[in-house]
Design an enzyme around this catalytic site. Structure first.
Site, PDB file in Angstrom:
ATOM      1  N   CYS A 147       0.816  -1.221   0.000  1.00 11.22           N
ATOM      2  CA  CYS A 147       0.000   0.000   0.000  1.00 11.22           C
ATOM      3  C   CYS A 147       0.851   1.273   0.000  1.00 11.22           C
ATOM      4  O   CYS A 147       0.339   2.345  -0.304  1.00 11.22           O
ATOM      5  CB  CYS A 147      -0.940   0.009   1.190  1.00 11.22           C
ATOM      6  SG  CYS A 147      -2.132  -1.330   1.118  1.00 11.22           S
TER       7      CYS A 147
ATOM      8  N   ASN B  99      -9.880   0.018  -0.337  1.00 13.09           N
ATOM      9  CA  ASN B  99      -8.413   0.097  -0.322  1.00 13.09           C
ATOM     10  C   ASN B  99      -7.887  -0.514  -1.621  1.00 13.09           C
ATOM     11  O   ASN B  99      -7.961  -1.732  -1.812  1.00 13.09           O
ATOM     12  CB  ASN B  99      -7.883  -0.656   0.910  1.00 13.09           C
ATOM     13  CG  ASN B  99      -6.366  -0.624   1.027  1.00 13.09           C
ATOM     14  OD1 ASN B  99      -5.680  -0.186   0.102  1.00 13.09           O
ATOM     15  ND2 ASN B  99      -5.854  -1.094   2.142  1.00 13.09           N
TER      16      ASN B  99
ATOM     17  N   HIS C 268      -3.283   7.523   1.897  1.00  9.66           N
ATOM     18  CA  HIS C 268      -3.658   6.167   1.486  1.00  9.66           C
ATOM     19  C   HIS C 268      -5.014   5.854   2.107  1.00  9.66           C
ATOM     20  O   HIS C 268      -5.294   6.226   3.250  1.00  9.66           O
ATOM     21  CB  HIS C 268      -2.596   5.172   1.962  1.00  9.66           C
ATOM     22  CG  HIS C 268      -3.018   3.746   1.772  1.00  9.66           C
ATOM     23  ND1 HIS C 268      -3.507   3.279   0.565  1.00  9.66           N
ATOM     24  CD2 HIS C 268      -3.063   2.691   2.628  1.00  9.66           C
ATOM     25  CE1 HIS C 268      -3.808   2.001   0.695  1.00  9.66           C
ATOM     26  NE2 HIS C 268      -3.558   1.622   1.934  1.00  9.66           N
TER      27      HIS C 268
HETATM   28  N1  ACO Z   1     -18.153  -8.329   8.963  1.00  7.84           N
HETATM   29  C1  ACO Z   1     -18.592  -8.551  10.206  1.00  7.84           C
HETATM   30  N2  ACO Z   1     -17.784  -8.841  11.237  1.00  7.84           N
HETATM   31  C2  ACO Z   1     -16.474  -8.905  10.996  1.00  7.84           C
HETATM   32  C3  ACO Z   1     -15.933  -8.675   9.719  1.00  7.84           C
HETATM   33  C4  ACO Z   1     -16.828  -8.385   8.673  1.00  7.84           C
HETATM   34  N3  ACO Z   1     -16.425  -8.146   7.417  1.00  7.84           N
HETATM   35  N4  ACO Z   1     -14.594  -8.781   9.782  1.00  7.84           N
HETATM   36  C5  ACO Z   1     -14.286  -9.067  11.054  1.00  7.84           C
HETATM   37  N5  ACO Z   1     -15.418  -9.143  11.791  1.00  7.84           N
HETATM   38  C6  ACO Z   1     -15.558  -9.421  13.223  1.00  7.84           C
HETATM   39  C7  ACO Z   1     -14.354 -10.136  13.778  1.00  7.84           C
HETATM   40  O1  ACO Z   1     -14.469 -11.529  13.578  1.00  7.84           O
HETATM   41  C8  ACO Z   1     -14.413  -9.755  15.226  1.00  7.84           C
HETATM   42  O2  ACO Z   1     -15.378 -10.575  15.867  1.00  7.84           O
HETATM   43  P1  ACO Z   1     -15.094 -11.146  17.359  1.00  7.84           P
HETATM   44  O3  ACO Z   1     -14.951  -9.920  18.221  1.00  7.84           O
HETATM   45  O4  ACO Z   1     -16.314 -11.962  17.622  1.00  7.84           O
HETATM   46  O5  ACO Z   1     -13.816 -11.935  17.237  1.00  7.84           O
HETATM   47  C9  ACO Z   1     -14.978  -8.330  15.215  1.00  7.84           C
HETATM   48  O6  ACO Z   1     -15.594  -8.186  13.923  1.00  7.84           O
HETATM   49  C10 ACO Z   1     -13.929  -7.269  15.396  1.00  7.84           C
HETATM   50  O7  ACO Z   1     -12.842  -7.521  14.499  1.00  7.84           O
HETATM   51  P2  ACO Z   1     -11.557  -6.627  14.543  1.00  7.84           P
HETATM   52  O8  ACO Z   1     -10.566  -7.159  13.560  1.00  7.84           O
HETATM   53  O9  ACO Z   1     -11.126  -6.460  15.957  1.00  7.84           O
HETATM   54  O10 ACO Z   1     -12.157  -5.235  14.000  1.00  7.84           O
HETATM   55  P3  ACO Z   1     -11.454  -3.821  13.924  1.00  7.84           P
HETATM   56  O11 ACO Z   1     -12.306  -2.823  14.575  1.00  7.84           O
HETATM   57  O12 ACO Z   1      -9.994  -3.864  14.282  1.00  7.84           O
HETATM   58  O13 ACO Z   1     -11.545  -3.519  12.340  1.00  7.84           O
HETATM   59  C11 ACO Z   1     -10.171  -3.545  10.364  1.00  7.84           C
HETATM   60  C12 ACO Z   1     -10.898  -4.392  11.432  1.00  7.84           C
HETATM   61  C13 ACO Z   1     -11.207  -2.758   9.605  1.00  7.84           C
HETATM   62  C14 ACO Z   1      -9.463  -4.500   9.439  1.00  7.84           C
HETATM   63  C15 ACO Z   1      -9.178  -2.580  11.048  1.00  7.84           C
HETATM   64  O14 ACO Z   1      -8.435  -3.262  12.003  1.00  7.84           O
HETATM   65  C16 ACO Z   1      -8.234  -1.921  10.065  1.00  7.84           C
HETATM   66  O15 ACO Z   1      -8.644  -1.123   9.258  1.00  7.84           O
HETATM   67  N6  ACO Z   1      -6.937  -2.186  10.169  1.00  7.84           N
HETATM   68  C17 ACO Z   1      -5.920  -1.495   9.392  1.00  7.84           C
HETATM   69  C18 ACO Z   1      -5.911  -1.855   7.951  1.00  7.84           C
HETATM   70  C19 ACO Z   1      -4.766  -1.112   7.281  1.00  7.84           C
HETATM   71  O16 ACO Z   1      -4.448   0.009   7.611  1.00  7.84           O
HETATM   72  N7  ACO Z   1      -4.107  -1.724   6.351  1.00  7.84           N
HETATM   73  C20 ACO Z   1      -2.913  -1.053   5.826  1.00  7.84           C
HETATM   74  C21 ACO Z   1      -2.637  -1.232   4.515  1.00  7.84           C
HETATM   75  S1  ACO Z   1      -3.265  -2.673   3.759  1.00  7.84           S
HETATM   76  C22 ACO Z   1      -1.936  -3.273   2.771  1.00  7.84           C
HETATM   77  O17 ACO Z   1      -0.797  -2.896   2.846  1.00  7.84           O
HETATM   78  C23 ACO Z   1      -2.290  -4.385   1.837  1.00  7.84           C
END
Ligand code: ACO
Length: 324
Positions: free
Chosen positions: A114, A281, A251
């Site tokens: 990214c 993304n 980004h």
């Molecule tokens: N729909 C419904 N529920 C979901 C989904 C979904 N699509 N995905 C995960 N959940 C659930 C999980 O299973 C978890 O359930 P649990 O509590 O029962 O275990 C709950 O939702 C919370 O999951 P988290 O992963 O803790 O959610 P979070 O609030 O952290 O959001 C996210 C996840 C959106 C991925 C976030 O962490 C994020 O944006 N991270 C950074 C991403 C990023 O910056 N990437 C950088 C570049 S990417 C690259 O280089 C390719």
């Protein structure tokens, strides 16, 4: 006098097919509410069967060239930032080089996931300032949909396909932050976090392309800290104040990360270019897609200061400050 890389123009391309959150909710256990609230994403574009990263890149490059009044033959360096090349080798950049009619110079791929566009821009800027290139195309293009496990709701809801491109040209400035062009770039990586965001395949390991895996919370935590450091480095090195920044083109990984960077810079929300709701993304393509949108609809004006920042797998992260 100082040699500078002037930003002449920007172009972009999005595949026709749109996949909404509601469409995704029919495939995996998710909801529009969950995706919107956690990420800000409402929809993403998906490349058609047979539509390749090179195809997306060529469309974006041709639009950028058109806006600059140039042809492929006028370019002597082409950098394609991508994580989803057409083939393991040759570099997809060379295919794009041939298709846009670029006869001389050189073309290469850059891989920083990214952060790829910022890494590509920094590379091009350094070649231009060293006098080894005169006019560069820097492209970010991805068919990220091809490396997603469409049964994994943790990752498949987050990404989309697209391409963006910019044309840079050597010019002269005074060597101050009043100059037009790329004022500074800062690149970072830390391989300690190699396994926090990765693809479980590759030519040397499995001989397959693999699928994306991410420890979302861990990536999020590092993103906020690392991006703030990259932004601070840009501001300090250019000798400007945060409120000199006219536009933030971040980004587009998560709306909450984007907002936290906007707040850090105390920028009015309308000065932060946001496309995540429509594009999701798109990895290396997300910054040039957002930049092209805001340049081509007239929001970003000549003379204004544009700050870009990105973070991706590796981890890699960085920033670029440009006066358009
Ligand atoms: N729909 C419904 N529920 C979901 C989904 C979904 N699509 N995905 C995960 N959940 C659930 C999980 O299973 C978890 O359930 P649990 O509590 O029962 O275990 C709950 O939702 C919370 O999951 P988290 O992963 O803790 O959610 P979070 O609030 O952290 O959001 C996210 C996840 C959106 C991925 C976030 O962490 C994020 O944006 N991270 C950074 C991403 C990023 O910056 N990437 C950088 C570049 S990417 C690259 O280089 C390719």
């Amino acid at each position: 006098m100082a040699r500078r890389s002037l930003l002449l123009s920007a172009g972009s391309y999005l595949p026709k097919e749109i996949l909404t959150n509601a469409d995704l909710a029919k495939r995996v256990d998710t909801t529009d509410d969950w995706i919107s609230q956690r990420t800000g994403i409402k929809q993403r574009h998906i490349a058609a069967p047979g539509e390749l990263t090179s195809d997306l890149a060529v469309h974006a490059a041709e639009q950028a060239l058109h806006h600059a009044g140039l042809r492929g033959a006028d370019i002597d360096m082409l950098i394609l930032a991508t994580t989803t090349p057409d083939h393991t080798f040759p570099a997809t950049a060379t295919k794009v080089q041939q298709r846009i009619g670029m006869k001389g110079g050189f073309a290469m791929d850059v891989q920083a996931v990214c952060s790829g566009f910022v890494f590509g821009l920094a590379t091009a800027d350094n070649f231009i300032r060293a006098g080894q290139a005169h006019r560069a195309l820097v492209i970010g293009a991805e068919t990220f949909s091809r490396i997603l496990d469409w049964k994994d709701r943790n990752t498949c809801v987050l990404f989309g396909d697209g391409a963006g491109a910019v044309v840079l040209e050597a010019g002269e400035g005074d060597g101050t932050s009043k100059d037009r062009g790329v004022l500074c770039t800062h690149l970072f990586s830390d391989g300690t976090y190699y396994d926090k965001l990765y693809v479980d395949g590759g030519p040397s390991t499995t001989q397959t392309a693999g699928f994306v895996h991410m420890e979302g919370k861990e990536v999020f935590r590092h993103a906020v800290v690392n991006l703030a450091a990259a932004v601070d480095a840009a501001i300090a090195s250019a000798g400007i104040k945060a409120d000199d920044v006219d536009w933030l083109v971040p980004h587009q990984a998560n709306r909450r990360i984007i907002d936290s960077m906007g707040n850090k810079l105390k920028l009015a929300p309308e000065k932060v270019v946001v496309t995540i709701d429509r594009h999701a993304n798109t990895s290396a393509a997300s910054i040039p897609l957002a930049l092209a949108e805001a340049v081509n609809d007239g929001r970003i004006q000549r003379g204004q200061l544009v700050l870009m920042e990105a973070m991706g797998g590796g981890f890699t992260w960085g920033s670029a400050l440009i006066r358009y």
